[in-house]
Write a protein that holds these residues in place. Structure first.
Motif, short mmCIF file in Angstrom:
data_model
loop_
_atom_site.label_atom_id
_atom_site.label_comp_id
_atom_site.label_asym_id
_atom_site.label_seq_id
_atom_site.Cartn_x
_atom_site.Cartn_y
_atom_site.Cartn_z
N MET A 1 96.80 -14.29 37.03
CA MET A 1 96.65 -15.21 35.91
C MET A 1 95.93 -16.46 36.39
N SER A 2 94.92 -16.87 35.63
CA SER A 2 94.17 -18.08 36.01
C SER A 2 94.94 -19.32 35.59
N ARG A 3 94.70 -20.40 36.32
CA ARG A 3 95.34 -21.68 36.04
C ARG A 3 94.26 -22.75 35.91
N HIS A 4 94.55 -23.75 35.06
CA HIS A 4 93.61 -24.84 34.82
C HIS A 4 94.38 -26.15 34.95
N VAL A 5 94.00 -26.95 35.94
CA VAL A 5 94.65 -28.23 36.15
C VAL A 5 94.22 -29.22 35.07
N LEU A 6 95.18 -29.97 34.51
CA LEU A 6 94.87 -30.93 33.46
C LEU A 6 94.21 -32.16 34.03
N LYS A 7 93.31 -32.75 33.24
CA LYS A 7 92.77 -34.06 33.58
C LYS A 7 93.89 -35.09 33.46
N VAL A 8 93.72 -36.21 34.15
CA VAL A 8 94.73 -37.27 34.12
C VAL A 8 94.98 -37.73 32.69
N ASN A 9 93.90 -37.92 31.92
CA ASN A 9 94.04 -38.43 30.55
C ASN A 9 94.81 -37.45 29.67
N ASP A 10 94.68 -36.14 29.92
CA ASP A 10 95.41 -35.15 29.13
C ASP A 10 96.88 -35.08 29.54
N SER A 11 97.14 -35.11 30.84
CA SER A 11 98.53 -35.00 31.31
C SER A 11 99.35 -36.22 30.91
N ALA A 12 98.69 -37.39 30.69
CA ALA A 12 99.43 -38.59 30.29
C ALA A 12 100.19 -38.37 28.99
N TRP A 13 99.62 -37.57 28.06
CA TRP A 13 100.31 -37.31 26.79
C TRP A 13 101.58 -36.50 27.01
N LEU A 14 101.63 -35.70 28.05
CA LEU A 14 102.84 -34.93 28.37
C LEU A 14 103.93 -35.83 28.94
N TYR A 15 103.54 -36.73 29.83
CA TYR A 15 104.53 -37.62 30.44
C TYR A 15 105.06 -38.65 29.44
N ALA A 16 104.25 -39.00 28.44
CA ALA A 16 104.67 -40.00 27.45
C ALA A 16 105.55 -39.41 26.36
N GLU A 17 105.72 -38.09 26.35
CA GLU A 17 106.44 -37.42 25.26
C GLU A 17 107.95 -37.51 25.43
N SER A 18 108.65 -37.66 24.30
CA SER A 18 110.11 -37.57 24.25
C SER A 18 110.49 -36.90 22.94
N TYR A 19 111.77 -36.65 22.74
CA TYR A 19 112.18 -35.99 21.50
C TYR A 19 111.90 -36.87 20.29
N ARG A 20 111.87 -38.21 20.49
CA ARG A 20 111.56 -39.12 19.39
C ARG A 20 110.07 -39.33 19.21
#
Length: 462
Positions: A1-20
């Motif tokens: 299976m191929s993998r694609h590393v996220l750009k910093v700007n894209d991964s920031a939206w993941l770290y900023a996420e919460s249930y709210r």
């Protein structure tokens, strides 16, 4: 299976996420049921359930270790019944009932154990209509990328049949638009801001960031020059909660173009002006209007070409909304000057240099979200306002005509309101996404916007 590393700007939206604060964007597309096919939605659902082909980003599964990456899943590992859902309103469902359903669907955070998307087909609406609501995580797609995916998915040909669902089109699947590639007009970006490659990209980026944050710290001495963290604190800029509200408005785009022509500005200036006037009314009615002008964070697309891609290709400028000005013509003049100054600050670079500029520009407020401080201090801006060019001609799905297209956007602590407009087939469609607890009367903001457009027209003798 191929993998694609996220750009910093894209991964920031993941770290900023919460249930709210789920970091997902969506579209609500409403279609006409073909008169000769009353069972159109039922038949479409049955046919799409048999399509088990997936294109990026719909076959991407998130893995966070050792770094955020997308892992491509084979078709047998994707549970289509989880992602693709059939809903119905109590017939005949009104626009209000549709809005209530969309508000509830958009409140729920996407489950990271699965690919980060959902597609809902909704029937039972009045006037013989049906809708498609589709949400995708913002780390995978931005507004312009989403519209380009929609263009690939819908055809200009009323007679096209057996069309594939969005997950089988994606960024690599067949283009169903029916537009010959050579005949396609060049891609339009917001306000046609041109971001070109130039020598000295690093110096341009450093210079732009230096001016921006120096003015943020000490003030620019020029009220028209909007910068981050100089916005007044308003009721839109506190801590938010999970439930969402969603409202819509749409106007003939020629009305807005006439105002733009009469004032020597752009359609985007008109959009910002009616939003500024609407928020001024809302805050004044609540006794909460600050003496300083509200500041909008305005996303700007820097995506090249006319193809969608996985991830984000945007940067941001800041603009005054002229909420300290009662006169609508003076307000739009103030906004025109502010957006002009904001565009001047953007560095004339592209690619990795623009990614770096955006990452540093957004780092302070994204860090607040990631660390949980958002909504506690002075906001970077008061509201996010985005304008995305959509298809200029009618589009169809298996002969079912697309009538209206609305964006449904994301919120975060410190930003309880998002206003996004999309042009389509002569109409300008606006989606208002708000925190249910922070903005209990979101519909008032939507109604105010229409009244502000009328005031501008009257003041200009239109």
């Amino acid at each position: 299976m191929s993998r694609h590393v996220l750009k910093v700007n894209d991964s920031a939206w993941l770290y900023a996420e919460s249930y709210r604060t789920p970091m997902q964007v969506a579209m609500l597309a409403t279609f006409a049921v073909p008169e000769d096919r009353p069972d159109f939605v039922h038949d479409l659902v049955a046919r799409w359930r048999e399509v088990r082909e997936y294109q990026p980003p719909f076959n991407y599964l998130l893995t966070m270790a050792p770094v955020p990456s997308w892992k491509e899943l084979p078709p047998e590992k994707i549970d289509l019944d989880y992602h693709f859902r059939h809903s119905a309103l109590p017939r005949p469902g009104s626009q209000r009932e549709l809005g209530v359903l969309i508000s509830r669907l958009h409140s729920a955070k996407l489950d990271r154990r699965y690919p980060l998307w959902e597609c809902h087909l909704i029937e039972g609406q009045e006037d013989n209509q049906w809708s498609m609501y589709m949400k995708v995580h913002h780390s995978q797609i931005d507004g312009v990328g989403g519209i380009r995916l929609l263009k690939r998915m819908l055809s200009i040909d009323h007679d096209a049949r057996d069309m594939l669902p969005p997950w089988a089109v994606g960024t690599r699947g067949p283009d169903q638009s029916g537009i010959p590639r050579k005949a396609r007009p060049p891609a339009l970006e917001r306000d046609t801001i041109s971001i070109g490659s130039v020598a000295g990209a690093g110096a341009a980026v450093v210079g732009s960031l230096g001016r921006t944050y120096t003015e943020s710290l000490v003030g620019s001495g020029d009220q028209a020059r909007a910068v981050p963290f100089r916005a007044p604190k308003t009721l839109f800029n506190g801590r938010i909660h999970t439930p969402r509200r969603f409202a819509t408005q749409h106007y003939p785009i020629d009305r807005m173009r006439a105002v733009a022509s009469a004032t020597g500005g752009s359609l985007n200036d008109v959009f910002l002006s009616i939003c500024g006037g609407s928020l001024r009314r809302y805050l004044a009615d609540a006794g909460e209007l600050p003496t300083e002008p509200l500041i909008a964070n305005v996303p700007v697309s820097v995506r090249p070409g006319d193809q969608p891609g996985v991830g984000n290709a945007i940067t941001f400028l800041y603009s005054s909304l002229g909420t300290d000005v009662a006169d609508p013509i003076r307000r739009i003049r103030a906004i025109q000057e502010s957006t002009r100054l904001g565009k001047e600050r953007l560095p004339a670079v592209d690619g990795l240099a623009m990614d770096a500029y955006t990452a540093v520009l957004m780092a302070p407020f994204l860090s607040q979200s990631i660390l949980g401080f958002g909504g506690r201090g002075r906001p970077a801006s008061n509201v996010v306002i985005s304008n995305v060019p959509g298809p200029m001609e009618p589009r169809y799905l298996d002969g079912s005509r697309l009538l209206e297209l609305y964006p449904v956007s994301l919120l975060f602590n410190g930003q309880a309101l998002n206003i996004t407009g999309v042009s389509y087939d002569g109409e300008f469609n606006i989606g208002f996404t708000g925190c249910r607890d922070s903005i209990p009367s979101l519909q008032k903001i939507a109604v105010n916007a229409g009244e502000e457009l009328e005031e501008l027209e009257a003041a200009l003798g239109l």
